[in-house]
Write a protein that holds these residues in place. Structure first.
Motif: not given
Length: 89
Positions: A68-75
């Motif tokens: 989830e944090v990886k996805r948010a960072a990529e976004q």
């Protein structure tokens, strides 16, 4: 762009995302710096005869929170770079 990147990294360090496994039996919270800040286990799911099941739920919750944090960072990164896909960022 550099100041935006620095601000984003600061924001990511403070961002927290959670993920639950086993219908809420286990919840992990991760920060944007890929650290786990909390892990909660519902006492009702602690079964001494099924330690492997609990271990699986913990792994699922931790990995889910990190994803989830990886996805948010990529976004956030794509918002700054405009989706350019700059290598290493």
């Amino acid at each position: 762009m550099q100041s935006q990147m620095a601000r984003m990294q600061e924001d990511l360090g403070r961002m927290e995302k959670s993920f639950s496994a086993g219908g809420g039996a286990v919840e992990a919270v991760a920060r944007g710096d890929q650290s786990i800040v909390s892990l909660k286990i519902n006492p009702e799911v602690v079964d001494p005869d099924d330690v492997e099941g609990l271990e699986d739920m913990i792994l699922m919750a931790v990995n889910g929170a990190l994803e989830e944090v990886k996805r948010a960072a990529e976004q956030q990164m794509s918002q700054i770079t405009g989706g350019l896909g700059i290598p290493g960022l």
